[in-house]
Design a protein around this motif. Sequence first.
Motif, PDB file in Angstrom:
ATOM      1  N   TYR A  68      56.485   5.776  -5.933  1.00 49.26           N
ATOM      2  CA  TYR A  68      55.517   5.831  -4.843  1.00 49.26           C
ATOM      3  C   TYR A  68      54.079   5.668  -5.320  1.00 49.26           C
ATOM      4  N   ASN A  69      53.741   6.222  -6.455  1.00 50.48           N
ATOM      5  CA  ASN A  69      52.387   6.037  -6.976  1.00 50.48           C
ATOM      6  C   ASN A  69      52.109   4.556  -7.183  1.00 50.48           C
ATOM      7  N   ALA A  70      53.011   3.865  -7.836  1.00 52.02           N
ATOM      8  CA  ALA A  70      52.842   2.433  -8.101  1.00 52.02           C
ATOM      9  C   ALA A  70      52.898   1.613  -6.806  1.00 52.02           C
ATOM     10  N   PHE A  71      53.770   2.000  -5.894  1.00 52.38           N
ATOM     11  CA  PHE A  71      53.920   1.287  -4.619  1.00 52.38           C
ATOM     12  C   PHE A  71      52.617   1.330  -3.821  1.00 52.38           C
ATOM     13  N   TRP A  72      52.069   2.536  -3.641  1.00 51.35           N
ATOM     14  CA  TRP A  72      50.870   2.681  -2.821  1.00 51.35           C
ATOM     15  C   TRP A  72      49.623   2.139  -3.495  1.00 51.35           C
ATOM     16  N   LYS A  73      49.551   2.244  -4.811  1.00 52.34           N
ATOM     17  CA  LYS A  73      48.371   1.767  -5.537  1.00 52.34           C
ATOM     18  C   LYS A  73      48.497   0.321  -6.002  1.00 52.34           C
ATOM     19  N   ARG A  74      49.675  -0.275  -5.735  1.00 55.97           N
ATOM     20  CA  ARG A  74      49.946  -1.653  -6.172  1.00 55.97           C
ATOM     21  C   ARG A  74      49.782  -1.787  -7.677  1.00 55.97           C
ATOM     22  N   GLU A  75      50.391  -0.853  -8.376  1.00 54.51           N
ATOM     23  CA  GLU A  75      50.321  -0.814  -9.829  1.00 54.51           C
ATOM     24  C   GLU A  75      51.704  -1.039 -10.428  1.00 54.51           C
ATOM     25  N   ASN A  76      51.727  -1.193 -11.735  1.00 56.22           N
ATOM     26  CA  ASN A  76      52.997  -1.294 -12.425  1.00 56.22           C
ATOM     27  C   ASN A  76      53.676   0.069 -12.452  1.00 56.22           C
ATOM     28  N   SER A  77      54.968   0.039 -12.350  1.00 59.81           N
ATOM     29  CA  SER A  77      55.763   1.260 -12.271  1.00 59.81           C
ATOM     30  C   SER A  77      55.858   1.956 -13.628  1.00 59.81           C
ATOM     31  N   ILE A  78      55.841   3.281 -13.607  1.00 55.08           N
ATOM     32  CA  ILE A  78      56.170   4.052 -14.811  1.00 55.08           C
ATOM     33  C   ILE A  78      57.614   4.542 -14.734  1.00 55.08           C
ATOM     34  N   LEU A  79      58.244   4.309 -13.581  1.00 61.27           N
ATOM     35  CA  LEU A  79      59.632   4.709 -13.375  1.00 61.27           C
ATOM     36  C   LEU A  79      60.524   3.477 -13.360  1.00 61.27           C
ATOM     37  N   SER A  80      61.799   3.712 -13.568  1.00 65.74           N
ATOM     38  CA  SER A  80      62.786   2.660 -13.325  1.00 65.74           C
ATOM     39  C   SER A  80      63.784   3.195 -12.306  1.00 65.74           C
ATOM     40  N   ILE A  81      64.380   2.271 -11.562  1.00 63.46           N
ATOM     41  CA  ILE A  81      65.394   2.637 -10.570  1.00 63.46           C
ATOM     42  C   ILE A  81      66.635   1.824 -10.883  1.00 63.46           C
ATOM     43  N   GLU A  82      67.732   2.547 -11.088  1.00 63.43           N
ATOM     44  CA  GLU A  82      68.994   1.921 -11.491  1.00 63.43           C
ATOM     45  C   GLU A  82      70.112   2.314 -10.536  1.00 63.43           C
ATOM     46  N   CYS A  83      71.040   1.387 -10.335  1.00 61.89           N
ATOM     47  CA  CYS A  83      72.198   1.637  -9.481  1.00 61.89           C
ATOM     48  C   CYS A  83      73.273   2.388 -10.263  1.00 61.89           C
ATOM     49  N   LEU A  84      73.690   3.523  -9.753  1.00 59.75           N
ATOM     50  CA  LEU A  84      74.786   4.281 -10.346  1.00 59.75           C
ATOM     51  C   LEU A  84      76.121   3.897  -9.717  1.00 59.75           C
TER      52      LEU A  84
END
Length: 187
Positions: A81-97
């Motif tokens: 959400y931080n990266a989404f709202w600020k239009r920044e690069n993500s510090i998180l990754s999202i992976e499919c389990l």
Amino acid sequence: MHRFRQHLEEIISLTDEEFEQIQSFFVYKKYKKHQVILEEGDLAKNEYLVLSGLLKSSFTDADGKEHILQFAWENWWITDYNAFWKRENSILSIECLEDVEVLSLSLEDKTRLHAEFRKMEQFFLKKSNAGYVGLQKRVLSLLTNSAEKRFEQLIATYPQLLQRVPKKLIAAYLGVSRETLSRLSGK
């Protein structure tokens, strides 16, 4: 899209026409188990609603240790959400389990959706407030509760998690070692 409409109508009521228009802002996507949908360092362009399957959001520290911030399953929203709202690069990754079906929504489309449908602004306000409350409870639990108490709370709140998530990942979510989790879950 029946599940999506049900999800929306838990909070707001919609006519068929409104739902059709709202639905047009979202993009349906399918991902396979182990596929990464947001890589650390990438621009977080979308927010995702999970229609089916299971995702994890994680951060890897400088020592290479994975810290899991969130699991997201059916009817949960997820992004950095931080990266989404600020239009920044993500510090998180999202992976499919698991194999996953999502609806994605860009920030531009979310902004337009809010402007065109006040109901959706209300929907997202209630969803984000619930998310903030959940995050606050999680942080306070990590700060004040023992590993045993955190495990008990997790199982009481999300009993299906043990069947869907490997114990190694549950340990990372709780901030404990795999051995500690084995001891806790064996009680």
